[in-house]
Motif scaffolding. Sequence first.
Motif, PDB file in Angstrom:
ATOM      1  N   GLU A  43       0.755  -1.219  -0.024  1.00 33.04           N
ATOM      2  CA  GLU A  43       0.138  -0.027  -0.027  1.00 33.04           C
ATOM      3  C   GLU A  43       0.921   1.280  -0.080  1.00 33.04           C
ATOM      4  O   GLU A  43       0.489   2.285  -0.730  1.00 33.04           O
ATOM      5  CB  GLU A  43      -0.899   0.034   1.125  1.00 33.04           C
ATOM      6  N   GLU A  44       1.855   1.266   0.733  1.00 29.29           N
ATOM      7  CA  GLU A  44       2.936   2.589   1.031  1.00 29.29           C
ATOM      8  C   GLU A  44       3.444   2.918  -0.488  1.00 29.29           C
ATOM      9  O   GLU A  44       3.903   3.714  -0.822  1.00 29.29           O
ATOM     10  CB  GLU A  44       3.737   2.324   2.064  1.00 29.29           C
ATOM     11  N   ASP A  46       2.550   2.196  -3.407  1.00 29.70           N
ATOM     12  CA  ASP A  46       1.386   2.377  -4.194  1.00 29.70           C
ATOM     13  C   ASP A  46       1.153   4.002  -3.975  1.00 29.70           C
ATOM     14  O   ASP A  46       1.046   4.778  -4.836  1.00 29.70           O
ATOM     15  CB  ASP A  46       0.234   1.751  -4.135  1.00 29.70           C
ATOM     16  N   ASP A  47       1.043   4.247  -2.649  1.00 31.73           N
ATOM     17  CA  ASP A  47       0.857   5.659  -2.192  1.00 31.73           C
ATOM     18  C   ASP A  47       2.006   6.529  -2.861  1.00 31.73           C
ATOM     19  O   ASP A  47       1.805   7.846  -2.916  1.00 31.73           O
ATOM     20  CB  ASP A  47       0.682   5.726  -0.751  1.00 31.73           C
ATOM     21  N   ASN A  91      -7.665  -2.461  -5.956  1.00 31.56           N
ATOM     22  CA  ASN A  91      -6.510  -1.350  -6.086  1.00 31.56           C
ATOM     23  C   ASN A  91      -6.123  -1.510  -7.526  1.00 31.56           C
ATOM     24  O   ASN A  91      -4.820  -0.715  -7.490  1.00 31.56           O
ATOM     25  CB  ASN A  91      -5.853  -1.481  -4.778  1.00 31.56           C
ATOM     26  N   ARG A 209       5.573   1.129   7.623  1.00 33.34           N
ATOM     27  CA  ARG A 209       5.313   2.100   6.448  1.00 33.34           C
ATOM     28  C   ARG A 209       6.109   3.350   6.738  1.00 33.34           C
ATOM     29  O   ARG A 209       6.632   3.882   5.604  1.00 33.34           O
ATOM     30  CB  ARG A 209       3.756   2.383   6.161  1.00 33.34           C
ATOM     31  N   LYS A 213       8.896   4.807   4.054  1.00 35.98           N
ATOM     32  CA  LYS A 213       8.715   5.996   3.230  1.00 35.98           C
ATOM     33  C   LYS A 213       9.807   6.977   3.462  1.00 35.98           C
ATOM     34  O   LYS A 213      10.139   7.555   2.546  1.00 35.98           O
ATOM     35  CB  LYS A 213       7.229   6.694   3.736  1.00 35.98           C
TER      36      LYS A 213
END
Length: 251
Positions: A43-44, A46-47, A91, A209, A213
Amino acid sequence: MKETNLKHIAIIMDGNGRWAQSRSHERIWGHIRGSKIVSNIVEEADDLGAKALTLYAFSTENWSRPVGEVKVLFKLLKKFLLKERNRILKNNIQFKVMGDITKLPEKTQSLIAELENDSKDNKGLKLTFAFGYGGRDEIVQAANKFIKENPGKELTEELLQSYLLMPHLGDVDLLIRTGGDQRISNFLLWQSAYAELYFTQTKWPDFTRKEFKEIFEFVSKRERRFGNVCSSDLQTSKMMAVENKELITNL
């Protein structure tokens, strides 16, 4: 969606066994805990705007591990496929597995094939699991396949690239290894020729995450030269060239 120069991220998810042993647990508990981290990191990625994320789940060398540990890894892969299938499709993620999966249970192989087929037209993050994978083996297979299909033809870098398992993913921009070891362990050897490398002491079950990041943002600020000189050095070289030309002229 954010724009980033780090399009393809690869991660060696290491430290599961040592994480468990440091807590007086069997190694398998580290794999169980580590499997729960994957979705957050996907998810991270993708973000953060990454286009591809390749995870080293099981290497060709891992077959030498205890049979019980290998079976647990098989079960965790099956559980991931069942649990995350809907979220992957929802997603818009394109899911693939690269490597030799012929030793996996037939049910797991079927789950992989189904998810690959159902997500093949998705345009979002390209999520790839490297399972039963080795970088040297991939290069040898690619070269042998080319020679077989093109007898007598000279092999070039571009042609070899096209014969790799996942040529559409392109080169790796950032390779992260958790767990403290500083080596790439036969992972994406060709694709990582100019990858930015980052080794963290954090073992995979503790990888968050937030740390992902922070690593991503830190590395994205590096000037990637791909064998060239940096812009400041280039400017200095130009100035020196002008000065040298003037000096030679005045001799």
